[in-house]
Write an enzyme that holds these catalytic residues in place. Structure first.
Site, PDB file in Angstrom:
ATOM      1  N   GLU A 417      -5.102  -0.247  -2.925  1.00 40.55           N
ATOM      2  CA  GLU A 417      -5.402   0.250  -4.285  1.00 40.55           C
ATOM      3  C   GLU A 417      -6.167  -0.788  -5.108  1.00 40.55           C
ATOM      4  O   GLU A 417      -5.842  -1.056  -6.253  1.00 40.55           O
ATOM      5  CB  GLU A 417      -4.112   0.697  -4.998  1.00 40.55           C
ATOM      6  CG  GLU A 417      -3.548   1.962  -4.380  1.00 40.55           C
ATOM      7  CD  GLU A 417      -2.461   2.625  -5.196  1.00 40.55           C
ATOM      8  OE1 GLU A 417      -2.514   2.559  -6.428  1.00 40.55           O
ATOM      9  OE2 GLU A 417      -1.568   3.212  -4.572  1.00 40.55           O
TER      10      GLU A 417
HETATM   11  C1  LIG Z   1      -0.948   0.797   4.740  1.00 37.83           C
HETATM   12  C2  LIG Z   1      -2.159   1.249   4.001  1.00 37.83           C
HETATM   13  C3  LIG Z   1      -2.127   2.433   3.268  1.00 37.83           C
HETATM   14  C4  LIG Z   1      -3.268   2.882   2.614  1.00 37.83           C
HETATM   15  N1  LIG Z   1      -3.228   4.100   1.967  1.00 37.83           N
HETATM   16  C5  LIG Z   1      -4.399   4.605   1.458  1.00 37.83           C
HETATM   17  C6  LIG Z   1      -4.424   5.934   0.921  1.00 37.83           C
HETATM   18  O1  LIG Z   1      -3.419   6.637   0.877  1.00 37.83           O
HETATM   19  N2  LIG Z   1      -5.615   6.411   0.472  1.00 37.83           N
HETATM   20  C7  LIG Z   1      -6.776   5.669   0.502  1.00 37.83           C
HETATM   21  O2  LIG Z   1      -7.806   6.168   0.078  1.00 37.83           O
HETATM   22  N3  LIG Z   1      -6.758   4.396   0.987  1.00 37.83           N
HETATM   23  C8  LIG Z   1      -5.615   3.860   1.468  1.00 37.83           C
HETATM   24  N4  LIG Z   1      -5.602   2.573   1.994  1.00 37.83           N
HETATM   25  C9  LIG Z   1      -6.830   1.802   1.985  1.00 37.83           C
HETATM   26  C10 LIG Z   1      -6.815   0.626   1.033  1.00 37.83           C
HETATM   27  O3  LIG Z   1      -6.900   1.055  -0.287  1.00 37.83           O
HETATM   28  C11 LIG Z   1      -7.976  -0.287   1.470  1.00 37.83           C
HETATM   29  O4  LIG Z   1      -7.514  -0.971   2.619  1.00 37.83           O
HETATM   30  C12 LIG Z   1      -8.417  -1.241   0.396  1.00 37.83           C
HETATM   31  O5  LIG Z   1      -9.092  -0.551  -0.617  1.00 37.83           O
HETATM   32  C13 LIG Z   1      -9.345  -2.346   0.938  1.00 37.83           C
HETATM   33  O6  LIG Z   1     -10.395  -1.819   1.688  1.00 37.83           O
HETATM   34  P1  LIG Z   1     -10.677  -2.404   3.154  1.00 37.83           P
HETATM   35  O7  LIG Z   1      -9.385  -2.414   3.888  1.00 37.83           O
HETATM   36  O8  LIG Z   1     -11.801  -1.649   3.732  1.00 37.83           O
HETATM   37  O9  LIG Z   1     -11.077  -3.912   2.908  1.00 37.83           O
HETATM   38  P2  LIG Z   1     -12.550  -4.482   2.633  1.00 37.83           P
HETATM   39  O10 LIG Z   1     -13.216  -3.705   1.575  1.00 37.83           O
HETATM   40  O11 LIG Z   1     -13.247  -4.662   3.927  1.00 37.83           O
HETATM   41  O12 LIG Z   1     -12.200  -5.915   2.032  1.00 37.83           O
HETATM   42  C14 LIG Z   1     -11.604  -6.946   2.822  1.00 37.83           C
HETATM   43  C15 LIG Z   1     -11.291  -8.119   1.917  1.00 37.83           C
HETATM   44  O13 LIG Z   1     -12.515  -8.640   1.422  1.00 37.83           O
HETATM   45  C16 LIG Z   1     -12.342  -9.127   0.116  1.00 37.83           C
HETATM   46  N5  LIG Z   1     -13.344  -8.504  -0.749  1.00 37.83           N
HETATM   47  C17 LIG Z   1     -13.837  -7.253  -0.703  1.00 37.83           C
HETATM   48  N6  LIG Z   1     -14.751  -7.067  -1.660  1.00 37.83           N
HETATM   49  C18 LIG Z   1     -14.840  -8.222  -2.345  1.00 37.83           C
HETATM   50  C19 LIG Z   1     -15.603  -8.675  -3.461  1.00 37.83           C
HETATM   51  N7  LIG Z   1     -16.447  -7.873  -4.125  1.00 37.83           N
HETATM   52  N8  LIG Z   1     -15.412  -9.935  -3.902  1.00 37.83           N
HETATM   53  C20 LIG Z   1     -14.552 -10.766  -3.292  1.00 37.83           C
HETATM   54  N9  LIG Z   1     -13.813 -10.405  -2.242  1.00 37.83           N
HETATM   55  C21 LIG Z   1     -13.944  -9.149  -1.769  1.00 37.83           C
HETATM   56  C22 LIG Z   1     -10.903  -8.840  -0.287  1.00 37.83           C
HETATM   57  O14 LIG Z   1     -10.125 -10.014  -0.038  1.00 37.83           O
HETATM   58  C23 LIG Z   1     -10.477  -7.768   0.685  1.00 37.83           C
HETATM   59  O15 LIG Z   1      -9.086  -7.821   0.941  1.00 37.83           O
HETATM   60  C24 LIG Z   1      -4.455   2.116   2.642  1.00 37.83           C
HETATM   61  C25 LIG Z   1      -4.471   0.903   3.353  1.00 37.83           C
HETATM   62  C26 LIG Z   1      -3.360   0.478   4.038  1.00 37.83           C
HETATM   63  C27 LIG Z   1      -3.442  -0.790   4.829  1.00 37.83           C
END
Ligand SMILES: Cc1cc2nc3c(=O)[nH]c(=O)nc-3n(C[C@H](O)[C@H](O)[C@H](O)COP(=O)(O)OP(=O)(O)OC[C@H]3O[C@@H](n4cnc5c(N)ncnc54)[C@H](O)[C@@H]3O)c2cc1C
Length: 598
Positions: A417
């Site tokens: 989130e």
């Molecule tokens: C158990 C679980 C349940 C979930 N449930 C839902 C759900 O119900 N619905 C839904 O839509 N999503 C859900 N998600 C998705 C969750 O919201 C995303 O994992 C989250 O938004 C991060 O996206 P990503 O995993 O693609 O990480 P990425 O976008 O690849 O980012 C990886 C890391 O890079 C860094 N980063 C990214 N952008 C920047 C920036 N601009 N500046 C600096 N650092 C940055 C941060 O440290 C981040 O943690 C869930 C995820 C998990 C693991």
């Protein structure tokens, strides 16, 4: 990057345009957090400390008592973790208790509780089982939230009652491979049918909670913008019985929150009636971000509950485990952990209550406060679990105790989130927008000093006023006057540093994440201090009748204020005294070398 590169990068320009459209829709009452960036303290939104409305307090108390009985008898968090499933009887029991529709209006089968009341309930669940609290949040705080906030009366009448009664479950599907933190980059396509009666969805989503058990999903997909060669995100109500709805993996194996069902799913030529569009066509990003904004409010409650459990376990262990002939709690390095945990928990609870009350007041703009609450409480919980773990030594590592599960469960909070890094940038940039705008106005006015003299005078006065005058932080308890004055002085200093950063970096501040983080951290601590002072003041006032009643919590509150003031000063001092260049150079070198440290 050169000064103009940030401004002329087309992708960055698009992001800024989208953010402007999403976030700044019109004049709104100045919020607590935005006030801090302007050097103001918006006291009436923080003080007096919020209470559950009198007509609801008894109902909330009754609900919590019933819930405790139910959880004691039916909820086994260790079994949920082991079996990677929340049993049906638990979900049905929560539905019967009204927990699955707690803030939904009574006319739709909900309990009509305030956000503050709901947070008390969620703290209770978060204290016991993170899988269960996340399942509820995905259903209630984000799954059916778009319907509550953006649904037409007809959509609400049709979809909400079974969801609010917990007969059906909801989920929220935004994340895709290309759209993680970059939520605007949704690739799932929704093409209108030739007769305009429906849209055809194609694409894949991943990491979506509740899919395997939900009957209704809010899905974000890209629709064409009429008469333009562009597309925009739109929110759709989707049901799993639609032809072309494919669950690729219903329960992805994962580290923590193992009781929740997190899925990968696909839409293959899936027709969705146009009546299922939620909110305006092409405004799905605003729907999604508003929903997530709301969802973050309950993070505070659930993390506070979990943190209280950690403290209880840590205290029990510190008082009973003896080494070197003494109880662990007699060692200063254990005391420091216990005290830090207690101080942060006091603040987490206070921030949750104040933020929930902003929603209950019907404010439209609380996005900075919920972002601050999310970052602050998720970081605090991670530290608290870690401290409790350390105090337990090797015992915490084994699965007969809850701490290893709590550690696994807590890790996702800083990512989901809105990753905390992304939210930190958001806090700094959205917060600094108002003073930035005032500078722009002043600059504009200076170009036409005779035509714009009145505006120049007013804006100049506002900036100068904030620079010389610390805002008043009104408290009623004499022992808190010193802390209140110190908070006022720090708000003034913070505002000066924001102005200085804006003057120094101008539009390049969009790229200066080191600066953004420091401003965001200072703002978060200031907000936390304001909430703590409000709560502390209310408790001191209430304890006049029974002195010493709050001795323990006041120890925690005082400690929090002292240490938080210091953290604000450190964050602001680091704006000038830092290793930023060396950090960038070292990181770039390692990134280029493929991870070799030289
Ligand atoms: C158990 C679980 C349940 C979930 N449930 C839902 C759900 O119900 N619905 C839904 O839509 N999503 C859900 N998600 C998705 C969750 O919201 C995303 O994992 C989250 O938004 C991060 O996206 P990503 O995993 O693609 O990480 P990425 O976008 O690849 O980012 C990886 C890391 O890079 C860094 N980063 C990214 N952008 C920047 C920036 N601009 N500046 C600096 N650092 C940055 C941060 O440290 C981040 O943690 C869930 C995820 C998990 C693991």
């Amino acid at each position: 990057m050169s000064r103009t590169k940030a401004a002329s990068d087309p992708r960055r320009e698009r992001q800024v345009r989208e953010a402007e459209e999403l976030l700044f829709t019109g004049p709104q009452k100045l919020g607590v957090a935005k006030g801090l960036f302007l050097g103001r303290f918006v006291a009436d939104l923080v003080m007096p400390y919020p209470q559950i409305p009198a007509q609801q307090a008894a109902a909330v108390q009754r609900s919590i008592a019933e819930l405790r009985r139910f959880l004691d008898e039916q909820l086994d968090p260790a079994a949920i973790d082991r079996q990677a499933d929340i049993p049906r009887n638990v979900i049905e029991g929560l539905a019967q208790l009204g927990v699955l529709g707690m803030t939904a209006p009574v006319e739709f089968g909900g309990r009509g509780f305030s956000q503050l009341g709901y947070c008390r309930v969620m703290e209770e669940i978060g204290a016991r089982c993170a899988s269960t609290s996340v399942f509820i949040n995905c259903h209630h705080s984000i799954g059916m939230r778009a319907l509550l906030l953006f649904g037409t009366p007809e959509q609400q009448r049709r979809w909400l009652p079974p969801l609010a009664r917990g007969e059906q479950l909801a989920g929220f599907a935004l994340t895709e491979e290309e759209a993680g933190s970059d939520a605007a980059n949704v690739q799932t396509q929704a093409q209108p049918s030739p007769d305009g009666s429906h849209y055809v969805l194609n694409g894949e989503k991943r990491y979506i909670t509740n899919v395997a058990i939900a009957q209704v999903l809010t899905v974000m997909a890209r629709t064409p913008v009429p008469d333009k060669n562009e597309s925009a995100v739109t929110a759709f109500l989707v049901t799993p019985d639609m032809p072309g709805f494919v669950v690729l993996e219903p329960r992805m194996e994962k580290l923590g929150l193992r009781g929740t069902a997190t899925a990968r799913l696909a839409f293959r030529d899936m027709p969705v009636p146009k009546e299922n569009i939620l909110g305006p066509l092409g405004k799905g990003l605003k729907v999604a971000l508003t929903v997530l904004d709301f969802g973050r409010a309950t993070f505070g409650a659930c993390t506070t509950g979990a943190a209280k459990t950690c403290l209880r376990l840590a205290v029990k262990h510190a008082n009973t485990r003896r080494q070197f002939g003494r109880a662990l709690g007699e060692f200063e390095l254990i005391k420091s952990k216990i005290a830090r945990m207690a101080a942060h928990i006091y603040a987490m609870e206070a921030m949750t209550a104040v933020t929930a009350s902003l929603i209950d007041r019907g404010l439209e703009d609380y996005m900075l406060e919920t972002a601050m609450l999310k970052v602050f409480t998720t970081e605090a919980l991670w530290e608290i679990v870690n401290d409790a773990f350390q105090i337990h030594g090797g015992a915490a590592y084994f699965t007969d105790r809850p701490l290893e599960r709590m550690l696994r469960d807590a890790r996702i909070n800083q990512i989901a989130e809105g990753a905390n890094e992304v939210l930190m940038s958001f806090i700094a940039l959205v917060g600094a927008r108002a003073p930035g705008q005032q500078f722009q106005e002043l600059q504009e006015a200076l170009r036409h000093p005779w035509g714009e003299w009145r505006k120049m005078w007013l804006v100049g006065l506002e900036r100068a006023g904030a620079a010389v005058r610390a805002p008043e932080v009104p408290v009623s308890s004499a022992p808190l006057l010193g802390d209140a004055r110190r908070l006022g002085r720090l708000i003034r200093r913070f505002n000066l540093e924001v102005d200085r950063a804006l003057i120094q970096h101008r539009e390049e501040i969009l790229e200066r994440q080191y600066v953004q983080e420091r401003l965001a951290r200072a703002a978060m601590e200031l907000f936390a201090c304001a909430c703590v002072l409000s709560r502390y003041d209310a408790e001191l006032q209430a304890s006049h009748a029974k002195p010493d009643a709050n001795e323990m919590v006041h120890g925690a509150a005082s400690l929090f204020l002292r240490s938080s003031f210091r953290r604000v000063e450190e964050a602001l001092s680091a704006l000038r005294d830092n290793d930023d260049e060396a950090v960038t150079a070292a990181a770039d070198r390692v990134l280029r070398n493929g991870g070799v440290c030289r």
